[in-house]
Scaffold this active site. Sequence first.
Site, PDB file in Angstrom:
ATOM      1  N   ASP A   1       0.828  -1.218   0.000  1.00  0.00           N
ATOM      2  CA  ASP A   1       0.000   0.000   0.000  1.00  0.00           C
ATOM      3  C   ASP A   1       0.865   1.273   0.000  1.00  0.00           C
ATOM      4  OD1 ASP A   1      -2.579  -0.850  -0.304  1.00  0.00           O
ATOM      5  OD2 ASP A   1      -3.005  -0.996   1.833  1.00  0.00           O
TER       6      ASP A   1
ATOM      7  N   ILE B   1      -9.535 -10.161  16.267  1.00  0.00           N
ATOM      8  CA  ILE B   1      -8.834 -10.125  17.557  1.00  0.00           C
ATOM      9  C   ILE B   1      -7.561  -9.283  17.429  1.00  0.00           C
ATOM     10  CG2 ILE B   1      -7.537 -11.531  19.213  1.00  0.00           C
ATOM     11  CD1 ILE B   1      -9.560 -13.772  18.693  1.00  0.00           C
TER      12      ILE B   1
ATOM     13  N   LYS C   1     -27.990  -4.078   0.331  1.00  0.00           N
ATOM     14  CA  LYS C   1     -28.267  -4.380   1.730  1.00  0.00           C
ATOM     15  C   LYS C   1     -27.390  -3.545   2.668  1.00  0.00           C
ATOM     16  CE  LYS C   1     -31.514  -7.377   1.388  1.00  0.00           C
ATOM     17  NZ  LYS C   1     -32.829  -6.945   1.911  1.00  0.00           N
TER      18      LYS C   1
ATOM     19  N   PRO D   1     -25.017  -5.383   6.825  1.00  0.00           N
ATOM     20  CA  PRO D   1     -23.608  -5.631   7.187  1.00  0.00           C
ATOM     21  C   PRO D   1     -22.902  -4.350   7.649  1.00  0.00           C
ATOM     22  CG  PRO D   1     -24.147  -6.717   5.112  1.00  0.00           C
ATOM     23  CD  PRO D   1     -25.332  -5.865   5.472  1.00  0.00           C
TER      24      PRO D   1
ATOM     25  N   GLY E   1      13.254 -11.715  -8.432  1.00  0.00           N
ATOM     26  CA  GLY E   1      12.866 -12.951  -7.759  1.00  0.00           C
ATOM     27  C   GLY E   1      13.998 -13.540  -6.944  1.00  0.00           C
TER      28      GLY E   1
ATOM     29  N   CYS F   1      16.631  -6.604 -11.516  1.00  0.00           N
ATOM     30  CA  CYS F   1      17.230  -7.321 -10.385  1.00  0.00           C
ATOM     31  C   CYS F   1      17.593  -8.748 -10.800  1.00  0.00           C
ATOM     32  CB  CYS F   1      16.324  -7.259  -9.163  1.00  0.00           C
ATOM     33  SG  CYS F   1      17.260  -7.431  -7.639  1.00  0.00           S
ATOM     34  N   LEU F   2      16.850  -9.779 -10.358  1.00  0.00           N
ATOM     35  CA  LEU F   2      17.183 -11.126 -10.801  1.00  0.00           C
ATOM     36  C   LEU F   2      17.150 -11.194 -12.335  1.00  0.00           C
ATOM     37  CD1 LEU F   2      17.747 -14.060  -9.802  1.00  0.00           C
ATOM     38  CD2 LEU F   2      15.323 -14.500 -10.123  1.00  0.00           C
TER      39      LEU F   2
ATOM     40  N   HIS G   1      15.478  -1.603  -8.557  1.00  0.00           N
ATOM     41  CA  HIS G   1      14.044  -1.721  -8.849  1.00  0.00           C
ATOM     42  C   HIS G   1      13.450  -0.371  -9.237  1.00  0.00           C
ATOM     43  CE1 HIS G   1      13.424  -5.839  -7.209  1.00  0.00           C
ATOM     44  NE2 HIS G   1      14.537  -5.531  -6.560  1.00  0.00           N
TER      45      HIS G   1
ATOM     46  N   GLU H   1      10.756   0.193 -10.672  1.00  0.00           N
ATOM     47  CA  GLU H   1       9.288   0.203 -10.545  1.00  0.00           C
ATOM     48  C   GLU H   1       8.832   0.890  -9.254  1.00  0.00           C
ATOM     49  OE1 GLU H   1      11.275  -2.425 -10.315  1.00  0.00           O
ATOM     50  OE2 GLU H   1      10.539  -3.969  -8.938  1.00  0.00           O
TER      51      GLU H   1
END
EC number: 6.3.4.2
Length: 537
Positions: free
Chosen positions: A73, A151, A190, A193, A357, A384-385, A510, A512
Site C-alpha cells: 500500500d 482479535i 443491503k 452488514p 525474484g 534485479c534477478l 528496482h 518500478e
Amino acid sequence: MNQTKYIFVTGGVTSSLGKGIIAASLAKLLQARGYRTTIQKFDPYLNVDPGTLNPYEHGECYVTDDGAETDLDLGHYERFLNVPTSQANNVTTGRIYLSVIEKERRGEFLGKTVQVVPHITNEIKDRMQLLGQSGDYDIVITEIGGTVGDIESLPYIESVRQLVWDLGENNAIVIHLTLVPFLAAAGELKTKPTQHSVKTLMESGIKADILVCRTEHELSQEIRSKLALFCNVKKEAVIQSIDASTIYEVPNLMLEEGLDVVALKKLDLPKKAAPDLKNWNTFLKRLKSPKHTVNIGLIGKYVEMQDCYKSILEAFIHAGAANETKVNVVSIHSEYIDEENIADKFKDIDAILVAPGFGERGIEGKIAAVRYARENKMPFFGICLGMQMSVIEYSRNVVGLAEANSTEMNSDTPNPVVNLMESQKNVTEKGGTMRLGAWKCEIKPDTLAHRIYGQTTISERHRHRYEYNNEYLDVLQKAGLKASGVNPDTGLVEIVEIEDHPFFIGVQYHPEYKSTVANPHPLFVNFVAAAVKAKKK
Ligand code: GLN
C-alpha cells in the site's frame, strides 16, 4: 498551522475493500487542495516487517528510499502523492511488540507489569503520532490494516479511540470503509452488514464520522438516508465508492462524493482552493484513450498472483499513458518456458521483461527468455534477478562459459558471474539484511542508459544479496555486454546493456518502486516506446 490533524481509516465487513486506495485518493485530494498530507499504515501481523514474507502471502514487498521493506500500500501512496514514504510510514504489530519487549529488557518500565493496555497501546499511539510530530504535515492519514472485529486489530482500535479522545474531536476523525452488497435474488442493496460493522466499532468506543461504502451499484438517496440514520452519521458523510475501471479514477469519484470536503469540515479546516487535478486528469485521459497497443511478456514465477508484481504493473500503466499506449502485460510462468516451446509462447509478444525474484525455481526459463529477446532483437528489460539472468545468459551463450551461474542457484559453479556480495557473507539473520534502499549510480556517457535518464548521476532503490561479479567485467565488456551504470563508491555494476540491439537493458535495482503518476519512470517509458516501435516493424 501548528496542530497536525489525524484521519484514521478502518475497514469493516470484509477485507480487500481497498482501504489503501481510498486513503491514497483522499490524501491526493487534500494534497491537491494545498494540504501537506501523508499516509501511514499499521498492519496487525506479527512479522516485524513484510520483508520475510513469501510474495504469495502478502504480495510484493515495497521498498522505500531509506531501505524499509514495507507493505505494498505504501507503493500506492507514493504513486498517488508523488512524495516518498519511509520506515515511519509502515508499522506492524511485530515491530510494536519488539520495541516494547526491548524496552522491558532495558528496564525502562521500572518494575511495572507490562501489558497490552497501556504499554502496547501507548507504543502504538506514539508511533501513530511520529510523522505528525515532525512538523512536515498538516494532515496524517492512518490506515489500520485488517477488519474491525478481528482479535488482532483490537489494540489498534483501542489506540485510535484513545487518540481521538486525547486530541479532541476536531483534530482526529474516523472514516469507516464498509461493503454494501447487492443481493441479486432480492434485487436490492443491503445495509445490514454496514450497520453491524459500525456497531462493532461502537462496542470498542469509536464512533465513525464518515462511512465510505463500497458498492457495485449506485446508492439511492433512500439507502443513504437509511445508512445515515442507523449508523449515526450525517447524510453528507455517507460516501459511495462504486467500482471503478481503474484505481486512478477513485480520487475523482471521491471528489464528486465530497469525501475531502466532509473530512475537512469535520476537522474544522478550510476547504482552500478547489483541488488542482489538471495533470492527474491529463494522465487519466491518456490512459483511457490509447492510440497503440503492445503486448509485454512478464516472465516471472509468481505470475499467478497479480499483487506479487504490483509496482511493475502500475509502472506499466504510467508508462503506457505517457506513450498513449495500452500495455497488455502478459504473464508467462518462467517454470514452463524452455528452448522448445519459447517461440510459440512468445509469438504475440512485442517486448520482454524478466522479473525480480529469489531462488532457483524457474531460472532456466528466465535465461531462455533473455536469449530469445537478445537473438530476436526484441526489446528486453531485466530487473534485479532479471538483470542477473541477462549476465548469466551472455556469459553462457556469447562468451562460451557454459556453466556460468549465480552462486544463489549453484554454489559450485566454475564461473560465478553473479556472486554473493562481500557485505552479505557474514549475514545470518534474514529480516532487513539485504542491500536495501536508495544507492547512487553513475551512468556512462553514450549509452542507452544515459539516453534514457538524460543525466549521469541517478539514485534508485535496491533489494538484493547477489551482485554482478566484477572479476568477469573485462571479458563480458569485451564480448559486448556493457556495464553502463556503476555505483561510484563500491564499483558494483548496476546497469548492463548491449549496443548491437534495439533495446536491451538490465538493472540491478528496482525502478518500478519510483514510478508515479506525476513521474512515470523513464526506463519503463522508454521500454514501452521500444515495444511500440518493435511492433510497428
Ligand atoms: N535473488 C537475487 C538477489 O538476491 C535478486 C533479488 C531480486 O530480484 N530482488 O540478489
